[in-house]
Design a protein around this motif. Structure first.
Motif, PDB file in Angstrom:
ATOM      1  N   ARG A  72       0.820  -1.221   0.000  1.00 28.24           N
ATOM      2  CA  ARG A  72       0.000   0.000   0.000  1.00 28.24           C
ATOM      3  C   ARG A  72       0.848   1.263   0.000  1.00 28.24           C
ATOM      4  O   ARG A  72       0.500   2.262  -0.640  1.00 28.24           O
ATOM      5  CB  ARG A  72      -0.928  -0.003   1.223  1.00 28.24           C
ATOM      6  CG  ARG A  72      -1.872   1.197   1.289  1.00 28.24           C
ATOM      7  CD  ARG A  72      -2.891   1.158   0.160  1.00 28.24           C
ATOM      8  NE  ARG A  72      -3.798   2.299   0.174  1.00 28.24           N
ATOM      9  CZ  ARG A  72      -3.619   3.415  -0.526  1.00 28.24           C
ATOM     10  NH1 ARG A  72      -2.556   3.547  -1.305  1.00 28.24           N
ATOM     11  NH2 ARG A  72      -4.495   4.392  -0.472  1.00 28.24           N
ATOM     12  N   LEU A  73       2.004   1.254   0.703  1.00 26.74           N
ATOM     13  CA  LEU A  73       2.808   2.467   0.835  1.00 26.74           C
ATOM     14  C   LEU A  73       3.547   2.834  -0.454  1.00 26.74           C
ATOM     15  O   LEU A  73       4.187   3.882  -0.515  1.00 26.74           O
ATOM     16  CB  LEU A  73       3.794   2.330   1.993  1.00 26.74           C
ATOM     17  CG  LEU A  73       3.156   2.215   3.385  1.00 26.74           C
ATOM     18  CD1 LEU A  73       4.234   2.093   4.462  1.00 26.74           C
ATOM     19  CD2 LEU A  73       2.251   3.415   3.673  1.00 26.74           C
ATOM     20  N   SER A  74       3.464   1.988  -1.467  1.00 31.42           N
ATOM     21  CA  SER A  74       4.022   2.330  -2.784  1.00 31.42           C
ATOM     22  C   SER A  74       2.954   2.844  -3.735  1.00 31.42           C
ATOM     23  O   SER A  74       3.247   3.111  -4.894  1.00 31.42           O
ATOM     24  CB  SER A  74       4.707   1.095  -3.397  1.00 31.42           C
ATOM     25  OG  SER A  74       5.809   0.685  -2.629  1.00 31.42           O
ATOM     26  N   ASN A  75       1.702   2.978  -3.250  1.00 31.85           N
ATOM     27  CA  ASN A  75       0.571   3.268  -4.122  1.00 31.85           C
ATOM     28  C   ASN A  75      -0.216   4.501  -3.672  1.00 31.85           C
ATOM     29  O   ASN A  75      -1.393   4.392  -3.294  1.00 31.85           O
ATOM     30  CB  ASN A  75      -0.347   2.044  -4.161  1.00 31.85           C
ATOM     31  CG  ASN A  75       0.230   0.889  -4.948  1.00 31.85           C
ATOM     32  OD1 ASN A  75       0.082   0.824  -6.160  1.00 31.85           O
ATOM     33  ND2 ASN A  75       0.886  -0.026  -4.247  1.00 31.85           N
ATOM     34  N   PRO A  76       0.392   5.693  -3.716  1.00 29.15           N
ATOM     35  CA  PRO A  76      -0.306   6.874  -3.216  1.00 29.15           C
ATOM     36  C   PRO A  76      -1.546   7.242  -4.025  1.00 29.15           C
ATOM     37  O   PRO A  76      -2.497   7.807  -3.471  1.00 29.15           O
ATOM     38  CB  PRO A  76       0.751   7.983  -3.309  1.00 29.15           C
ATOM     39  CG  PRO A  76       1.716   7.507  -4.345  1.00 29.15           C
ATOM     40  CD  PRO A  76       1.766   6.023  -4.176  1.00 29.15           C
ATOM     41  N   ALA A  77      -1.574   6.944  -5.336  1.00 31.90           N
ATOM     42  CA  ALA A  77      -2.697   7.358  -6.176  1.00 31.90           C
ATOM     43  C   ALA A  77      -3.743   6.267  -6.340  1.00 31.90           C
ATOM     44  O   ALA A  77      -4.662   6.395  -7.144  1.00 31.90           O
ATOM     45  CB  ALA A  77      -2.184   7.790  -7.551  1.00 31.90           C
ATOM     46  N   SER A  78      -3.609   5.181  -5.569  1.00 26.62           N
ATOM     47  CA  SER A  78      -4.582   4.101  -5.659  1.00 26.62           C
ATOM     48  C   SER A  78      -5.940   4.563  -5.142  1.00 26.62           C
ATOM     49  O   SER A  78      -6.033   5.204  -4.092  1.00 26.62           O
ATOM     50  CB  SER A  78      -4.089   2.904  -4.835  1.00 26.62           C
ATOM     51  OG  SER A  78      -5.013   1.850  -4.855  1.00 26.62           O
ATOM     52  N   GLY A  79      -7.002   4.237  -5.874  1.00 25.63           N
ATOM     53  CA  GLY A  79      -8.339   4.675  -5.495  1.00 25.63           C
ATOM     54  C   GLY A  79      -8.850   3.974  -4.244  1.00 25.63           C
ATOM     55  O   GLY A  79      -8.608   2.783  -4.038  1.00 25.63           O
ATOM     56  N   ASN A  80      -9.555   4.690  -3.386  1.00 23.17           N
ATOM     57  CA  ASN A  80     -10.112   4.147  -2.154  1.00 23.17           C
ATOM     58  C   ASN A  80     -11.619   3.955  -2.315  1.00 23.17           C
ATOM     59  O   ASN A  80     -12.321   4.810  -2.862  1.00 23.17           O
ATOM     60  CB  ASN A  80      -9.822   5.088  -0.979  1.00 23.17           C
ATOM     61  CG  ASN A  80      -8.333   5.243  -0.744  1.00 23.17           C
ATOM     62  OD1 ASN A  80      -7.627   4.269  -0.541  1.00 23.17           O
ATOM     63  ND2 ASN A  80      -7.846   6.473  -0.788  1.00 23.17           N
ATOM     64  N   PHE A  81     -12.122   2.816  -1.809  1.00 21.72           N
ATOM     65  CA  PHE A  81     -13.501   2.428  -2.029  1.00 21.72           C
ATOM     66  C   PHE A  81     -14.321   2.508  -0.744  1.00 21.72           C
ATOM     67  O   PHE A  81     -13.763   2.517   0.363  1.00 21.72           O
ATOM     68  CB  PHE A  81     -13.559   1.012  -2.617  1.00 21.72           C
ATOM     69  CG  PHE A  81     -12.849   0.890  -3.935  1.00 21.72           C
ATOM     70  CD1 PHE A  81     -13.276   1.630  -5.035  1.00 21.72           C
ATOM     71  CD2 PHE A  81     -11.753   0.047  -4.092  1.00 21.72           C
ATOM     72  CE1 PHE A  81     -12.623   1.519  -6.260  1.00 21.72           C
ATOM     73  CE2 PHE A  81     -11.095  -0.061  -5.302  1.00 21.72           C
ATOM     74  CZ  PHE A  81     -11.536   0.683  -6.384  1.00 21.72           C
ATOM     75  N   PRO A  82     -15.658   2.543  -0.856  1.00 17.40           N
ATOM     76  CA  PRO A  82     -16.522   2.666   0.326  1.00 17.40           C
ATOM     77  C   PRO A  82     -16.356   1.532   1.331  1.00 17.40           C
ATOM     78  O   PRO A  82     -16.678   1.691   2.511  1.00 17.40           O
ATOM     79  CB  PRO A  82     -17.944   2.658  -0.269  1.00 17.40           C
ATOM     80  CG  PRO A  82     -17.774   3.162  -1.655  1.00 17.40           C
ATOM     81  CD  PRO A  82     -16.447   2.642  -2.107  1.00 17.40           C
ATOM     82  N   ASN A  83     -15.845   0.382   0.896  1.00 15.85           N
ATOM     83  CA  ASN A  83     -15.690  -0.749   1.813  1.00 15.85           C
ATOM     84  C   ASN A  83     -14.409  -0.685   2.643  1.00 15.85           C
ATOM     85  O   ASN A  83     -14.098  -1.609   3.395  1.00 15.85           O
ATOM     86  CB  ASN A  83     -15.750  -2.076   1.050  1.00 15.85           C
ATOM     87  CG  ASN A  83     -14.602  -2.235   0.056  1.00 15.85           C
ATOM     88  OD1 ASN A  83     -13.761  -1.353  -0.084  1.00 15.85           O
ATOM     89  ND2 ASN A  83     -14.589  -3.352  -0.644  1.00 15.85           N
ATOM     90  N   GLY A  84     -13.637   0.402   2.481  1.00 12.29           N
ATOM     91  CA  GLY A  84     -12.413   0.562   3.258  1.00 12.29           C
ATOM     92  C   GLY A  84     -11.174   0.005   2.612  1.00 12.29           C
ATOM     93  O   GLY A  84     -10.074   0.098   3.169  1.00 12.29           O
ATOM     94  N   LEU A  85     -11.300  -0.594   1.421  1.00 11.57           N
ATOM     95  CA  LEU A  85     -10.137  -1.102   0.688  1.00 11.57           C
ATOM     96  C   LEU A  85      -9.702  -0.102  -0.372  1.00 11.57           C
ATOM     97  O   LEU A  85     -10.488   0.703  -0.858  1.00 11.57           O
ATOM     98  CB  LEU A  85     -10.476  -2.436   0.019  1.00 11.57           C
ATOM     99  CG  LEU A  85     -10.681  -3.638   0.937  1.00 11.57           C
ATOM    100  CD1 LEU A  85     -11.082  -4.856   0.111  1.00 11.57           C
ATOM    101  CD2 LEU A  85      -9.426  -3.941   1.753  1.00 11.57           C
ATOM    102  N   SER A  86      -8.424  -0.191  -0.720  1.00  9.51           N
ATOM    103  CA  SER A  86      -7.888   0.563  -1.845  1.00  9.51           C
ATOM    104  C   SER A  86      -7.737  -0.370  -3.032  1.00  9.51           C
ATOM    105  O   SER A  86      -7.611  -1.599  -2.865  1.00  9.51           O
ATOM    106  CB  SER A  86      -6.538   1.167  -1.462  1.00  9.51           C
ATOM    107  OG  SER A  86      -5.965   1.840  -2.562  1.00  9.51           O
ATOM    108  N   SER A  87      -7.709   0.169  -4.227  1.00  3.83           N
ATOM    109  CA  SER A  87      -7.570  -0.666  -5.418  1.00  3.83           C
ATOM    110  C   SER A  87      -6.317  -1.539  -5.350  1.00  3.83           C
ATOM    111  O   SER A  87      -6.327  -2.699  -5.768  1.00  3.83           O
ATOM    112  CB  SER A  87      -7.520   0.210  -6.675  1.00  3.83           C
ATOM    113  OG  SER A  87      -7.320  -0.579  -7.824  1.00  3.83           O
TER     114      SER A  87
END
Length: 549
Positions: free
Chosen positions: A477-492
């Protein structure tokens, strides 16, 4: 006159008969002496201690080699390294010796006839026990640790690794002290010493991989597919059998925010047509593979006159590392770049002593794109006996020239899938398929997010099947600053995928094929590729080479 004679007599004996000692140490592990070792040698007096090895002091050591010189008047030491016949570096440390702390125990024993006391300390979770003597009126040790205790005659690490004195000799002369006038900082010293232990071939340095009509080739680096591919020819030295070969790629976003497929690869040029010809003259000039689904796939399988590319490493960029680090989330400190590193020692015969075309690609449509550096490193080992290795490139559906019109790997929509016929001029023993596979189709029902079984058939018989799947993507996750965040609390970037994650390497797997006879063989890859939905479609990037004796 008698007083003057007495003065010179005292001065002569005081300087000539000062106590100088040479101590020789041997290492053992689990109660057994380590074979073929170069003994540690310590020279010590009241003022100076030198630590090295027997071969170093005899001028017979390999490069690089290292000695340590302790100045007891200043309680400091110099690390000195001979990197080669002409280059020597050194660094001074005036702090570390004074920071050492020990527990002094009541245990005693005799070593080589000297009464020794015991001290103990813990270094990096390792328990170190030191046995030292005060009887010789000098200090020293076979390492930096314990230099101020006394003369250390035995060191025990974790109860199973021992450095023990085997001989103590009184001597008159010390080894020649090197020039210590030009010192460098210790961090630089350690870095130079580490890098001198292996060969580094710099292939690309901060190369921009982007999509732009402005991308131009240089004298040494050729750019293709609007800048999404960079290629250059390099010379690789002879590599001893048994040595380790690694490739590494460092990547950061230079504008592109998305996760992309990347490849660091070799272009075989041993047949009349090569992938390099397709880059230069257009993808349509490459041999076509047709499996009956109505599409033509350029340059993906081996032919009599053509070999496909060989992937050194398949990697995947994260979502916008570095360029988008300004996007803040609480308790998240983004990485500055991503380092991909992989062992490719199995490809030694393709590399050793060869001039090879090496390329790097990141599929993207961004003008800023990505910034990459890539190296090949060679780490020599003792020469080992090994049978000659054959390497046969077979297939690569990773459409490196996607941005120049190369078809996606959608051939698995038909029952035939991917099929390649190859000819062995002589039998191959202990054959293995080095196989890399990743699934793509980035919507809910796309093969990127749906596990799919890969089946490998040799000469129409199934030899292996598995479902490639990665469930550890949230680790990056810490390599993915532009990853989209979803309503379920997960990032892409958290979601599991078909054998890849944003910001990782996809490792090859090795499939045993046994002994292959000379002649024609057919290898087939079958995957139940998902159906298109509107403009969305699934594809598979698979590559394989045959390795055997």
């Amino acid at each position: 006159m008698k007083n003057l004679i007495l003065f010179f007599t005292l001065f002569f004996f005081g300087t000539t008969f000062s106590q100088n000692y040479k101590i020789t140490y041997l290492k053992s592990s689990n109660g057994s002496l380590i074979e073929n070792q170069d003994p540690i040698v310590v020279f010590t007096s009241a003022d100076v201690t030198q630590i090295g090895s027997k071969n170093i002091f005899n001028g017979k050591a390999d490069f690089p080699n290292e000695t340590t010189i302790i100045d007891r008047k200043t309680n400091s030491f110099n690390q000195v390294a001979n990197l080669n016949t002409t280059k020597t570096i050194h660094s001074k440390d005036s702090i570390s010796l004074g920071k050492q702390t020990f527990d002094y125990l009541s245990d005693t024993q005799k070593i080589l006839g000297y009464h020794c006391k015991k001290a103990k300390t813990i270094v990096n979770s390792n328990t170190i026990e030191l046995w030292y003597t005060d009887e010789l009126k000098v200090k020293g040790a076979p390492t930096i640790l314990g230099q101020n205790l006394g003369l250390v005659l035995e060191m025990v690490r974790n109860g199973n690794f021992v450095i023990k004195a085997t001989k103590v000799e009184e001597i008159k002369l010390f080894p020649t002290k090197p020039d210590l006038s030009k010192s460098i900082d210790m961090l630089t010293y350690k870095d130079l010493l580490w890098k001198s232990r292996f060969t580094t071939i710099s292939v690309f340095k901060e190369q921009i991989i982007n999509f732009s009509d402005a991308s131009k080739s240089s004298d040494s680096i050729l750019c293709f597919a609007n800048g999404t591919i960079a290629v250059r020819k390099i010379k690789i030295p002879e590599i001893k059998v048994g040595s380790q070969i690694f490739v590494d790629v460092t990547e950061q976003s230079n504008g592109d925010a998305y996760d992309r497929t990347g490849s660091f690869f070799i272009i075989p040029t041993d047949k009349p047509i090569s992938f390099l010809d397709g880059m230069r003259n257009g993808v349509k000039t490459l041999p076509i593979y047709n499996n009956g689904n109505g599409k033509e796939y350029q340059g993906v399988v081996a032919k009599e006159n053509y070999n496909p590319i060989v992937e050194l490493m398949r990697f995947f960029t994260p979502f916008g590392v570095k360029q988008y680090n300004t996007l803040q989330l609480k308790d998240k400190t983004w990485a500055e770049n991503v380092l991909y590193r992989q062992d490719v020692s199995d490809l030694r015969t393709m590399l050793s002593g060869k001039e090879v075309w090496v390329g790097i690609n990141i599929g993207n449509y961004d003008k800023g794109g990505h910034k990459v550096s890539a190296n090949i490193t060679i780490h020599n080992e003792e020469e080992t006996k090994s049978k000659p290795t054959q390497i046969v490139p077979l297939f690569c559906t990773n459409n490196i020239m996607e941005m120049a019109g190369q078809e996606y790997g959608t051939m698995f929509s038909s029952d035939k899938g991917l099929e390649v016929t190859f000819i062995l001029d002589k039998p191959m023993r202990n054959a293995k398929l080095r196989y890399i596979t990743t699934g793509h189709g980035g919507w809910e029902n796309g093969d990127e997010f749906v596990p799919k079984k890969n089946t490998i058939l040799l000469d129409r018989k199934e030899v292996f099947s598995f479902t490639p799947w990665r469930q550890d993507c949230g680790s990056y996750r810490l390599s993915n600053p532009a990853s989209g965040n979803f309503p379920n609390g997960l990032s892409s970037s958290d979601y599991s995928r078909s054998n890849w994650c944003p910001g990782t390497v996809t490792n090859p797997i090795f499939i045993d094929l046994g002994d292959l006879e000379a002649g024609n063989h057919t290898l087939q890859i079958k995957i139940p590729q998902g159906l298109p939905e509107g403009n969305s479609f699934s594809s598979w990037n698979v590559s394989g080479i045959l390795i055997g004796e």
